[in-house]
Structures are given as structure tokens and as C-alpha cells.
Design an enzyme around this catalytic site. Sequence first.
Site, PDB file in Angstrom:
ATOM      1  N   HIS A  87      30.887 -33.942 -23.848  1.00 17.14           N
ATOM      2  CA  HIS A  87      30.166 -35.183 -24.183  1.00 17.14           C
ATOM      3  C   HIS A  87      28.674 -35.059 -23.840  1.00 17.14           C
ATOM      4  O   HIS A  87      28.049 -36.017 -23.406  1.00 17.14           O
ATOM      5  CB  HIS A  87      30.754 -36.388 -23.449  1.00 17.14           C
ATOM      6  CG  HIS A  87      32.170 -36.700 -23.831  1.00 17.14           C
ATOM      7  ND1 HIS A  87      32.505 -37.625 -24.780  1.00 17.14           N
ATOM      8  CD2 HIS A  87      33.341 -36.198 -23.385  1.00 17.14           C
ATOM      9  CE1 HIS A  87      33.821 -37.684 -24.901  1.00 17.14           C
ATOM     10  NE2 HIS A  87      34.351 -36.831 -24.077  1.00 17.14           N
ATOM     11  N   ASN A 160      37.387 -43.185 -25.972  1.00 19.24           N
ATOM     12  CA  ASN A 160      37.029 -42.398 -27.151  1.00 19.24           C
ATOM     13  C   ASN A 160      37.207 -43.241 -28.406  1.00 19.24           C
ATOM     14  O   ASN A 160      37.746 -44.346 -28.343  1.00 19.24           O
ATOM     15  CB  ASN A 160      37.947 -41.165 -27.257  1.00 19.24           C
ATOM     16  CG  ASN A 160      37.486 -40.008 -26.374  1.00 19.24           C
ATOM     17  OD1 ASN A 160      36.352 -39.980 -25.905  1.00 19.24           O
ATOM     18  ND2 ASN A 160      38.370 -39.057 -26.164  1.00 19.24           N
ATOM     19  N   HIS A 351      32.792 -43.041 -14.572  1.00 18.81           N
ATOM     20  CA  HIS A 351      33.930 -42.534 -13.790  1.00 18.81           C
ATOM     21  C   HIS A 351      35.119 -43.461 -14.036  1.00 18.81           C
ATOM     22  O   HIS A 351      35.000 -44.683 -13.841  1.00 18.81           O
ATOM     23  CB  HIS A 351      33.540 -42.515 -12.309  1.00 18.81           C
ATOM     24  CG  HIS A 351      34.643 -42.151 -11.373  1.00 18.81           C
ATOM     25  ND1 HIS A 351      35.756 -41.418 -11.763  1.00 18.81           N
ATOM     26  CD2 HIS A 351      34.823 -42.405 -10.047  1.00 18.81           C
ATOM     27  CE1 HIS A 351      36.559 -41.256 -10.713  1.00 18.81           C
ATOM     28  NE2 HIS A 351      36.016 -41.844  -9.673  1.00 18.81           N
TER      29      HIS A 351
HETATM   30 FE1  HDE Z   1      36.412 -36.980 -20.239  1.00 16.48          FE
HETATM   31  N1  HDE Z   1      35.050 -36.029 -19.070  1.00 16.48           N
HETATM   32  N2  HDE Z   1      37.874 -35.827 -19.454  1.00 16.48           N
HETATM   33  N3  HDE Z   1      37.790 -37.792 -21.508  1.00 16.48           N
HETATM   34  N4  HDE Z   1      35.009 -38.093 -21.067  1.00 16.48           N
HETATM   35  C1  HDE Z   1      33.735 -36.263 -19.087  1.00 16.48           C
HETATM   36  O1  HDE Z   1      32.354 -36.518 -17.222  1.00 16.48           O
HETATM   37  C2  HDE Z   1      37.766 -35.084 -18.334  1.00 16.48           C
HETATM   38  C3  HDE Z   1      39.121 -37.514 -21.547  1.00 16.48           C
HETATM   39  C4  HDE Z   1      35.178 -39.124 -21.938  1.00 16.48           C
HETATM   40  O2  HDE Z   1      29.042 -40.838 -21.857  1.00 16.48           O
HETATM   41  C5  HDE Z   1      33.012 -35.544 -17.987  1.00 16.48           C
HETATM   42  O3  HDE Z   1      30.261 -37.325 -16.892  1.00 16.48           O
HETATM   43  C6  HDE Z   1      39.040 -34.551 -17.976  1.00 16.48           C
HETATM   44  C7  HDE Z   1      39.831 -38.513 -22.294  1.00 16.48           C
HETATM   45  C8  HDE Z   1      33.897 -39.681 -22.295  1.00 16.48           C
HETATM   46  O4  HDE Z   1      28.778 -39.932 -19.889  1.00 16.48           O
HETATM   47  C9  HDE Z   1      34.137 -34.873 -17.203  1.00 16.48           C
HETATM   48  C10 HDE Z   1      39.922 -34.981 -18.940  1.00 16.48           C
HETATM   49  C11 HDE Z   1      38.876 -39.400 -22.707  1.00 16.48           C
HETATM   50  C12 HDE Z   1      32.956 -38.948 -21.579  1.00 16.48           C
HETATM   51  C13 HDE Z   1      35.356 -35.243 -18.008  1.00 16.48           C
HETATM   52  C14 HDE Z   1      39.175 -35.783 -19.861  1.00 16.48           C
HETATM   53  C15 HDE Z   1      37.616 -38.928 -22.207  1.00 16.48           C
HETATM   54  C16 HDE Z   1      33.679 -37.976 -20.811  1.00 16.48           C
HETATM   55  C17 HDE Z   1      31.914 -34.649 -18.432  1.00 16.48           C
HETATM   56  C18 HDE Z   1      41.389 -34.661 -19.064  1.00 16.48           C
HETATM   57  C19 HDE Z   1      39.073 -40.644 -23.557  1.00 16.48           C
HETATM   58  C20 HDE Z   1      31.453 -39.104 -21.629  1.00 16.48           C
HETATM   59  C21 HDE Z   1      30.623 -35.326 -18.063  1.00 16.48           C
HETATM   60  C22 HDE Z   1      42.171 -35.252 -18.043  1.00 16.48           C
HETATM   61  C23 HDE Z   1      39.857 -41.660 -22.910  1.00 16.48           C
HETATM   62  C24 HDE Z   1      30.977 -40.155 -20.682  1.00 16.48           C
HETATM   63  C25 HDE Z   1      31.015 -36.497 -17.347  1.00 16.48           C
HETATM   64  C26 HDE Z   1      29.470 -40.326 -20.811  1.00 16.48           C
HETATM   65  C27 HDE Z   1      33.085 -37.079 -19.926  1.00 16.48           C
HETATM   66  C28 HDE Z   1      36.577 -34.853 -17.658  1.00 16.48           C
HETATM   67  C29 HDE Z   1      39.760 -36.361 -21.002  1.00 16.48           C
HETATM   68  C30 HDE Z   1      36.398 -39.632 -22.495  1.00 16.48           C
HETATM   69  C31 HDE Z   1      33.988 -33.391 -16.981  1.00 16.48           C
HETATM   70  C32 HDE Z   1      39.335 -33.662 -16.789  1.00 16.48           C
HETATM   71  C33 HDE Z   1      41.341 -38.573 -22.539  1.00 16.48           C
HETATM   72  C34 HDE Z   1      33.633 -40.825 -23.258  1.00 16.48           C
HETATM   73  O5  HDE Z   1      34.222 -35.380 -15.918  1.00 16.48           O
END
Ligand code: HDE
Length: 714
Positions: A87, A160, A351
Site C-alpha cells: 500500500h 480494502n 493500525h
Molecule cells: Fe494490510 N498492511 N496486511 N491488509 N493494509 C499494511 O501497514 C498486513 C490486509 C491494508 O493507507 C501495512 O502501514 C498483514 C487485509 C491497508 O496506510 C502492514 C496482513 C486488508 C493498508 C500490513 C494484511 C489490508 C495496509 C503496510 C495479513 C484489508 C494501507 C504499511 C494478515 C482488510 C494503510 C502499513 C494505509 C497496510 C500488514 C492484510 C488493508 C505491513 C500482515 C486483509 C488499506 O502492516
Amino acid sequence: MPPRTSGQVTPNDAPPLPSQETDKTVNLRPDTLAPGEELTTNQGVTVSDDQNSLKSHVRGPTLLEDILMREKITHFDHERIPERVVHARGAAAHGVFQVYESQAHLTMAAPLQDPAVTTPVFVRFSTVAGSRGSTDTPRDVRGFAVKFYTQDGVWDLVGNNMPVFFIQDANKFPDLIHAVKPEPHNEIPQAQSAHDTFWDFVSLTPESAHMLMWVMSDRALPRSFATMEGFGVHTFRMVNAEGVSRFVKFHWKPLKGVCSLVWEEAQLISGKDPDFNRRDLWESIERGDFPEYELGLQVVEEADEHKFGFDLLDATKLIPEEIVPVVPVGKLTLNRNPDNFFAETEQVAFHTGHVIPGIDFTNDPLLQGRLFSYIDTQLRRVGPNFHELPINRSLRPADNHQRDGFARMTINKGRVSYFPNSLGGGCPMHSPAAAAAFRSVAIKEQAGPKVRERSPSFSDHFSQATQFWNSMSDWEKDHIAAAFAFELNQVVDEVVRDRTMNEILVNIHKDLAAMVSEATGIAISPAGTPEAPTPSAPTPAGPLRKDADKLRSLALSMDKPPPTIKGRKVAVLLGDGVDTGEVEAMLEALSAAALMPETIGPRAGTVAAGDGPMKVNRAAANAPSVVYDAVLVPTGVGPALAAQTLAQRFVHEAWRHGKPIAVASDAEALLKAAGVPTSDDGVTVTAATSLTARLVDDLSRHRFPRRVSVLRPS
Ligand code: HDE
């Protein structure tokens, strides 16, 4: 007052940190300029010359002693923070959320209590795979992350634009992301899933089948952030003041409807205007056309947890709206652009664990992993004091015994930084107002041995993928099959291609498999049909599977006209010989229909209209067809345009991408030269007086998508 752009403004107007409540007396020299007007160093020293470095003589070497240049360049060298691992590319806006009616019967969550209260929000949209400088329009999932600044603290709903996910357990996330990111040996391709490592991984991961259907659909190509849905994805909990907990799925429904680009258009936009979605968001807010979304809730009583035939804890499943309706409970309006991209959009730290009383978690193993990952990522990316940055700051001042760390801004006074204490009068201490405190719901957990296993209730990987296919209109099926074909034609490894076909696609639907097989040349092996599955992809279990062919959720289809076409862009092709009066009347009619007309001439400046020069908005070479939603050609210009390759290509592309085209009778030759069938739906050749009305009417269908298919080349 200095201009706002140069001032030290806290973007969310949060209360000042204690460190800003300074009692230092500043005796400014009478000959200095007002704050914000005079160039100083970071230490407040007036800069004599910011453009020339200090040299030993006029043509001599630069001196190490040049504190002014060294401070400036050192700061520049440190300007970037690590971009998000996923992202990374995003755009954001401020706004407000307002509930329609109190939802106190369901939850204590502050924004859902009082319709008279508006809760400030900051919303960041993003792509997933591309790096920060990549394009807005790849085939990809979009992030839809909402930060609510409530009276009870910050609540982040990090969702999402698709309601399900690729994997069921957080432990697989690094593998998924490594597979979709550019391949590690050559860092190719940027922001694309059409490569071997992605398909290698997903073809070995049948649980991704449902999400693949979403990503291969036009949902992965939103026309704008204002025309895409948002989903919390996981099942969360809502808890009311009596402590009653219910399951909930969060939805954002765009009031402009759900509208997408088509694949070839999206690819061309990537080159012509990589900022397409972010520009649209920015410009629409600037002109007061605010993106709006309704918050919808799907609520499930705890007692009904097991009645769905799939597990509510499995993030690869959605609850069909026909089974549990989505109830709209409030409205989100994005009404202010950020003042500074870095300070706000880049440094905002979401978060999933930022929740407030009234919101709680479930045991979804994907959500549980995210609860760890997001805080870890913010510590790495922004640092331990990320919560002090204006964009992340809670409206309610944070007060606890946490101290120090990189870039600490708060100046905590006194000698007490522990609890319990008596030297600080016991403060800060537990709240006597018990209701305001966050307490985890006392869910009764089952006892059992510790395991590293997936619940058997997670094992049906294909039924909802089949349901998605069954719920699509013909053109949507066509686009999905074309997208799979595009991706698999890009995959080189035969084993990966074959496995995707024979272990994934055939298990989703035989028609999909057949269409993709035809377009890729990948054979369907008799052993790989759903009736005779290969050992590595057993026919999935689950109560839904036996009826999978009957599963349908029409709410999933995008084959619906949008409720409004406000803000759509119309290209008006001009050239020498147009009639000023006619064009002005058209522009007026288009604006009256809340559309955004732009006139395009052969060059910047003017064209020679019948009664003198007429100003144009853009030059043809700088105004690609793909950034418009429709094309209008007035009288007097068609014959000349018919002979111009650029104009022919413009109109042809608009047609290929399913856009309404309306041309004056004398421009029929242009359509012929462009290879556009005049009998086609959404193509109008008529007298100038009825052109705009026809165009507006056709635009209300968004696109004529049956024209568009990679499966039907040319
Ligand atoms: Fe994320 N995801 N994600 N994700 N995600 C990040 O956090 C992660 C997942 C989503 O505009 C990271 O700040 C794991 C689902 C958005 O700043 C990180 C797993 C969904 C955004 C991270 C998922 C999301 C992130 C990277 C599997 C939809 C952007 C930078 C368990 C519900 C937020 C950050 C923004 C961002 C980890 C799966 C949505 C690395 C481990 C499912 C919208 O922390």
C-alpha cells in the site's frame, strides 16, 4: 497572518502538544520579518544566502565550514521515511462521518451514537503492490483506510475495496506479497500481478480462488476512489453498553455507484496520467464535488455464527447481502484535501488494533496477525512516537507513563513516569468512568491443545469463487476471463500455467476454464476437471459446495447504471471552423448536467471559430482519450479531424473502451476513419441540437462494456 502554506499548521487542528505550550519569551528583532516570511536555519538563525555555498574564494573549493549548506542538504538527504511495504502508493483526504440514527443498541462506538455529532476522519486510498512512485491504475486491490478521530480515541477501519482476501492465515502474508511484488532478481514487473511468481504462489494456494475472481474483475480498476466500495473484510464485533456482542461486517457504499475502467484503458492511463485516481480525488474535492459513502453494517447475532455453511472467521468468504442485508447507518463525506502530502498522507499510521470501546475483534487468524503487524510496521516506518504527529494524534490528549524514544515531542514534566505512584498524586490513573474504558469482550474460548492447523471449517475454497462467477453479467464474465487470459499469457512457466488452469480455474467454473483455455492455449486436462480432481487439489469440502452451481449474489455485479454521473469528464474536440455559439451552448448544457467538459484543440491557445478565436482547454497531444468518459464533436470540425491520425485514434480508443460518443452529422467521416460502427449502442450521429442530450443519456450507463474485450481482439 503569514500565508497558510508557509505556516506551522497542525492539519487536523489537534490540540497543541505540551511542548508547544511554551512560555519562552521571544523578543524578535525589529528589523526581522514576520514568522513564515523570513528564511532561517532550523535553529532560527537568519540565512544570508540560500543559493550559494561558502567557498574559499570565488572559484575555490567549498568549505566544510558551510553550516548553512550542510544543514540544508543533510535535511534533504533524510527527507524520505521507509515507504510502506505494501500500500505504498496512496492518496488521502479529510472529511467527516455522521451517523443517521443512534446505533447504541448495537455498539458503544462513539461515532455511531448521536446524529448531531460529526466525527472528523482522514481516509487514505492506496494500491497494494506498486511502490510509492508507481501508477494509480494497475490491476490491483485498493486500500480504503479510515481513521476516525473520536471523543473516545482513534478508531482505524483499515479495509480494502474487495470484501475478501487471498489468504486465511496471517502467516502467509509475507509469501503472498513476495510473490506479487516485482521479482527479486531483476525487480520486474512493477505494480503487476501478471508474472510467474504471483501465479506460482496462487496456483499452489487454492484458498486464493475467490479473491482471484475479484482481482481479475473490473473491481480491480476503479474509475475513481469515489466510485468504489470499501469493506472491513474481517468479521469484527460490536459491543453495546450492556456488554452484548454481535458479529459485524463493515461496508462503505459509494453514493456515486460502483464504476470501473476497462483493462486496456487502465493500462494506457498508467502511461498518460499515472496520477489519474489521485488527481480525480484532489480535483473533485477542490471543486466541491465531495466523495460520499454510506457506512453499511451486516450484523449477525452470536447465536447465528454457524448457520452460513462457511466460517465467519474465514476472510476468504463474504456474507451475501441477500442473506444478511447491508443496513446503511451513516455517511462519510470527504471534503478537504491535505495541506501537505508527506506530513499527512505519508505519515498517517493506521493500525487494526486502534479501536475504541464498542468495537472488538474476532478470532479470524488473518485479523489476529494484522493486530501484530500494523503496530510493528509503524514503529519501523515512523517511529515509537508516531502517535504524536499531528495526523495521528488523538483528539483526546494521550496521557500515560510511556516515555522518550526517537523524536519525542511531548515534554513530560515532573519525576513520575510509573504507575502506581503517590508522588504524582496517583496520576494518570485508571478512569473512574468505567463505561469509557476499553475492555475486551469476555468471550468464552474453547479449551483444547495448542495447534498449528487450519480449522476444517475453512476448507471450502471454491464455492464462493463459483458464486462470484454465477453472479456476473455476460460482459463481466467476458472481462474476467480476458483478465485471467492476459495474466496467464504473460506467465512463462508451463507448469504454473497448467496448474492454474487445472487446479484452480476448472474448480471455479467450467465455462471460465473453457474461455481462458481458448484464449491462452492452456489445455484442460481430463484429470483436472472438478469431477476428477487431482490429488493436490481435492474437491473442497463444505456444505455449500454441492450446491455451488446454484449460488448467486446479484449484489456482487457491477452491471447497474450509476445513480449519478456528476463529475464525469467529456472531451469536446474542436478545430478551426467550429461555431462559437454552438460550442458554448454545448458546454453550458454539459455543465448544467454536472459534467466536466474540456475543449481540446490541435494546439494550446485558440482555434479559429467562425466568429473569431476561441480558447481551448488543452492541446490534443496532451489530452489522451483515456482520461475522458465521453467524446463530443460539434459541427464544422469533423471533416478536418477525419484526416488526422491523432483524432482518429482518440475516437477509436473511446469506442474500444466502451465510452459514449456523440458527433454532429458532418463528423460521420471521422467515425468511419476511426473504424467506429455508427450503428453501435452509445454511438450517436445527429444534428448538433440534440447531441448533448443524447450524450448525457448515454453517460448514465457509464460504459458500453460489451464493446470491450481482449478476447475479441482488434
Ligand atoms: Fe494490510 N498492511 N496486511 N491488509 N493494509 C499494511 O501497514 C498486513 C490486509 C491494508 O493507507 C501495512 O502501514 C498483514 C487485509 C491497508 O496506510 C502492514 C496482513 C486488508 C493498508 C500490513 C494484511 C489490508 C495496509 C503496510 C495479513 C484489508 C494501507 C504499511 C494478515 C482488510 C494503510 C502499513 C494505509 C497496510 C500488514 C492484510 C488493508 C505491513 C500482515 C486483509 C488499506 O502492516
